[in-house]
Design a protein around this motif. Structure first.
Motif, PDB file in Angstrom:
ATOM      1  N   ALA A 101      11.312   4.679   0.169  1.00  0.00           N
ATOM      2  CA  ALA A 101       9.909   4.565   1.179  1.00  0.00           C
ATOM      3  C   ALA A 101       9.215   5.137   0.577  1.00  0.00           C
ATOM      4  O   ALA A 101       7.728   3.886   0.554  1.00  0.00           O
ATOM      5  CB  ALA A 101       9.996   5.402   2.415  1.00  0.00           C
ATOM      6  N   LEU A 102       9.326   6.327  -0.191  1.00  0.00           N
ATOM      7  CA  LEU A 102       7.704   6.983  -0.630  1.00  0.00           C
ATOM      8  C   LEU A 102       7.531   6.588  -2.109  1.00  0.00           C
ATOM      9  O   LEU A 102       6.579   5.666  -2.477  1.00  0.00           O
ATOM     10  CB  LEU A 102       8.413   8.517  -1.290  1.00  0.00           C
ATOM     11  N   VAL A 103       8.644   5.782  -2.832  1.00  0.00           N
ATOM     12  CA  VAL A 103       8.180   4.280  -4.355  1.00  0.00           C
ATOM     13  C   VAL A 103       7.738   3.284  -3.991  1.00  0.00           C
ATOM     14  O   VAL A 103       7.158   3.140  -4.332  1.00  0.00           O
ATOM     15  CB  VAL A 103       9.754   4.976  -4.905  1.00  0.00           C
ATOM     16  N   VAL A 104       8.217   2.973  -2.891  1.00  0.00           N
ATOM     17  CA  VAL A 104       7.942   1.733  -3.104  1.00  0.00           C
ATOM     18  C   VAL A 104       6.395   2.038  -2.149  1.00  0.00           C
ATOM     19  O   VAL A 104       5.596   1.522  -1.636  1.00  0.00           O
ATOM     20  CB  VAL A 104       8.212   1.281  -1.350  1.00  0.00           C
ATOM     21  N   LEU A 105       5.821   3.615  -1.465  1.00  0.00           N
ATOM     22  CA  LEU A 105       4.618   3.139  -1.033  1.00  0.00           C
ATOM     23  C   LEU A 105       3.514   3.773  -2.311  1.00  0.00           C
ATOM     24  O   LEU A 105       2.666   2.731  -1.832  1.00  0.00           O
ATOM     25  CB  LEU A 105       4.323   4.317   0.036  1.00  0.00           C
ATOM     26  N   HIS A 106       4.444   4.498  -3.499  1.00  0.00           N
ATOM     27  CA  HIS A 106       3.741   5.007  -4.378  1.00  0.00           C
ATOM     28  C   HIS A 106       3.112   3.321  -5.071  1.00  0.00           C
ATOM     29  O   HIS A 106       2.488   3.332  -6.148  1.00  0.00           O
ATOM     30  CB  HIS A 106       4.122   5.690  -5.159  1.00  0.00           C
ATOM     31  N   VAL A 107       4.867   2.560  -5.162  1.00  0.00           N
ATOM     32  CA  VAL A 107       4.259   1.381  -6.005  1.00  0.00           C
ATOM     33  C   VAL A 107       2.964   0.980  -5.301  1.00  0.00           C
ATOM     34  O   VAL A 107       2.352  -0.315  -6.128  1.00  0.00           O
ATOM     35  CB  VAL A 107       5.140   0.500  -6.614  1.00  0.00           C
ATOM     36  N   LEU A 108       3.066   0.879  -3.675  1.00  0.00           N
ATOM     37  CA  LEU A 108       1.421  -0.477  -3.367  1.00  0.00           C
ATOM     38  C   LEU A 108       0.600   0.296  -3.986  1.00  0.00           C
ATOM     39  O   LEU A 108      -0.367  -0.726  -3.869  1.00  0.00           O
ATOM     40  CB  LEU A 108       2.703  -0.267  -1.876  1.00  0.00           C
ATOM     41  N   LEU A 109       0.558   0.812  -3.527  1.00  0.00           N
ATOM     42  CA  LEU A 109      -0.716   2.535  -3.891  1.00  0.00           C
ATOM     43  C   LEU A 109      -0.946   1.731  -4.965  1.00  0.00           C
ATOM     44  O   LEU A 109      -2.512   1.696  -5.724  1.00  0.00           O
ATOM     45  CB  LEU A 109      -0.518   3.574  -3.673  1.00  0.00           C
ATOM     46  N   CYS A 110      -0.427   1.771  -6.219  1.00  0.00           N
ATOM     47  CA  CYS A 110      -1.006   1.557  -7.741  1.00  0.00           C
ATOM     48  C   CYS A 110      -1.190   0.836  -8.044  1.00  0.00           C
ATOM     49  O   CYS A 110      -2.527  -0.064  -8.268  1.00  0.00           O
ATOM     50  CB  CYS A 110       0.503   1.711  -8.571  1.00  0.00           C
ATOM     51  N   TRP A 111      -0.394  -0.702  -7.411  1.00  0.00           N
ATOM     52  CA  TRP A 111      -1.084  -1.953  -7.335  1.00  0.00           C
ATOM     53  C   TRP A 111      -2.065  -1.993  -6.483  1.00  0.00           C
ATOM     54  O   TRP A 111      -3.511  -2.487  -7.292  1.00  0.00           O
ATOM     55  CB  TRP A 111       0.309  -2.869  -6.742  1.00  0.00           C
ATOM     56  N   MET A 112      -3.092  -1.365  -5.053  1.00  0.00           N
ATOM     57  CA  MET A 112      -3.814  -1.620  -5.366  1.00  0.00           C
ATOM     58  C   MET A 112      -4.942  -0.901  -6.031  1.00  0.00           C
ATOM     59  O   MET A 112      -6.217  -1.908  -5.244  1.00  0.00           O
ATOM     60  CB  MET A 112      -3.755  -0.867  -3.592  1.00  0.00           C
ATOM     61  N   GLU A 113      -4.893   0.293  -6.138  1.00  0.00           N
ATOM     62  CA  GLU A 113      -5.353   0.944  -7.192  1.00  0.00           C
ATOM     63  C   GLU A 113      -6.130  -0.348  -8.626  1.00  0.00           C
ATOM     64  O   GLU A 113      -7.304  -0.493  -9.104  1.00  0.00           O
ATOM     65  CB  GLU A 113      -5.168   1.703  -7.722  1.00  0.00           C
ATOM     66  N   SER A 114      -5.082  -0.878  -8.536  1.00  0.00           N
ATOM     67  CA  SER A 114      -5.102  -1.608  -9.779  1.00  0.00           C
ATOM     68  C   SER A 114      -6.196  -2.846  -9.961  1.00  0.00           C
ATOM     69  O   SER A 114      -7.245  -2.991 -10.553  1.00  0.00           O
ATOM     70  CB  SER A 114      -3.603  -2.669 -11.151  1.00  0.00           C
ATOM     71  N   LYS A 115      -5.662  -2.950  -8.587  1.00  0.00           N
ATOM     72  CA  LYS A 115      -6.840  -4.224  -8.416  1.00  0.00           C
ATOM     73  C   LYS A 115      -8.459  -3.925  -7.585  1.00  0.00           C
ATOM     74  O   LYS A 115      -9.138  -4.836  -7.438  1.00  0.00           O
ATOM     75  CB  LYS A 115      -6.663  -4.442  -6.987  1.00  0.00           C
ATOM     76  N   GLY A 116      -8.621  -2.747  -7.141  1.00  0.00           N
ATOM     77  CA  GLY A 116      -9.966  -1.877  -7.100  1.00  0.00           C
ATOM     78  C   GLY A 116      -9.972  -1.780  -5.878  1.00  0.00           C
ATOM     79  O   GLY A 116     -11.343  -1.498  -5.869  1.00  0.00           O
ATOM     80  N   TRP A 117      -9.112  -2.028  -5.375  1.00  0.00           N
ATOM     81  CA  TRP A 117      -9.211  -1.890  -3.393  1.00  0.00           C
ATOM     82  C   TRP A 117      -9.149  -0.182  -2.806  1.00  0.00           C
ATOM     83  O   TRP A 117     -10.239  -0.743  -1.961  1.00  0.00           O
ATOM     84  CB  TRP A 117      -7.810  -2.962  -2.719  1.00  0.00           C
ATOM     85  N   ILE A 118      -8.636   0.694  -4.006  1.00  0.00           N
ATOM     86  CA  ILE A 118      -9.168   2.114  -3.106  1.00  0.00           C
ATOM     87  C   ILE A 118      -8.873   3.016  -4.872  1.00  0.00           C
ATOM     88  O   ILE A 118      -8.441   2.419  -5.755  1.00  0.00           O
ATOM     89  CB  ILE A 118      -7.462   2.014  -2.887  1.00  0.00           C
ATOM     90  N   TYR A 119      -8.532   4.121  -4.308  1.00  0.00           N
ATOM     91  CA  TYR A 119      -9.606   4.762  -5.636  1.00  0.00           C
ATOM     92  C   TYR A 119      -7.905   6.013  -5.354  1.00  0.00           C
ATOM     93  O   TYR A 119      -7.670   7.055  -3.821  1.00  0.00           O
ATOM     94  CB  TYR A 119     -10.015   5.984  -5.190  1.00  0.00           C
ATOM     95  N   TYR A 120      -6.615   6.021  -6.071  1.00  0.00           N
ATOM     96  CA  TYR A 120      -5.061   7.003  -5.693  1.00  0.00           C
ATOM     97  C   TYR A 120      -4.877   7.769  -6.108  1.00  0.00           C
ATOM     98  O   TYR A 120      -5.612   8.683  -6.154  1.00  0.00           O
ATOM     99  CB  TYR A 120      -4.137   5.799  -5.622  1.00  0.00           C
ATOM    100  N   ARG A 121      -4.893   7.602  -7.336  1.00  0.00           N
ATOM    101  CA  ARG A 121      -4.349   8.412  -9.300  1.00  0.00           C
ATOM    102  C   ARG A 121      -5.603   8.645  -9.546  1.00  0.00           C
ATOM    103  O   ARG A 121      -6.604   9.142  -9.966  1.00  0.00           O
ATOM    104  CB  ARG A 121      -3.382   7.966  -9.089  1.00  0.00           C
ATOM    105  N   ARG A 122      -6.734   7.549  -9.933  1.00  0.00           N
ATOM    106  CA  ARG A 122      -7.553   7.739 -11.023  1.00  0.00           C
ATOM    107  C   ARG A 122      -8.986   7.221 -10.098  1.00  0.00           C
ATOM    108  O   ARG A 122      -8.897   5.741 -10.199  1.00  0.00           O
ATOM    109  CB  ARG A 122      -7.291   6.422 -12.281  1.00  0.00           C
TER     110      ARG A 122
END
Length: 101
Positions: A27-48
């Motif tokens: 579940a944590l891996v899926v959440l991480h991948v989802l958050l990275c994808w959302m960040e790549s779309k410019g919707w959120i700031y997650y890691r960068r």
């Protein structure tokens, strides 16, 4: 079957704990991948995220409340940030650098 306190856990409990651990990790891996994808779309700031100078930026904001000299510095910083956002140019590039002399 009732377990005694201090007795080693049964095999069934061990397997159950391992499966729950694997499910939590998945579940944590899926959440991480989802958050990275959302960040790549410019919707959120997650890691960068946008860098504003860290805590120094916030300390300058606080200082501007008590010392009017800092208020002008904060206003200039906010105005420059707004102009960068509106220009559409990547940060750190001056559009006049590409112009021939």
């Amino acid at each position: 079957m009732i377990q005694q306190i201090g007795a080693p856990p049964s095999e069934e409990i061990r397997v159950s704990l391992i499966l729950w651990g694997i499910a939590l990790l998945a579940a944590l891996v899926v959440l991480h991948v989802l958050l990275c994808w959302m960040e790549s779309k410019g919707w959120i700031y997650y890691r960068r995220g946008p860098r504003h100078g860290g805590s120094a930026y916030h300390l300058l904001q606080m200082s501007s409340i008590f010392d009017p000299r800092f208020k002008q510095v904060v206003e200039i910083m906010v105005e420059e940030e707004r102009q960068e956002d509106e220009s559409g140019d990547p940060p750190g590039q001056n559009p006049d650098d590409d112009q021939p002399i």
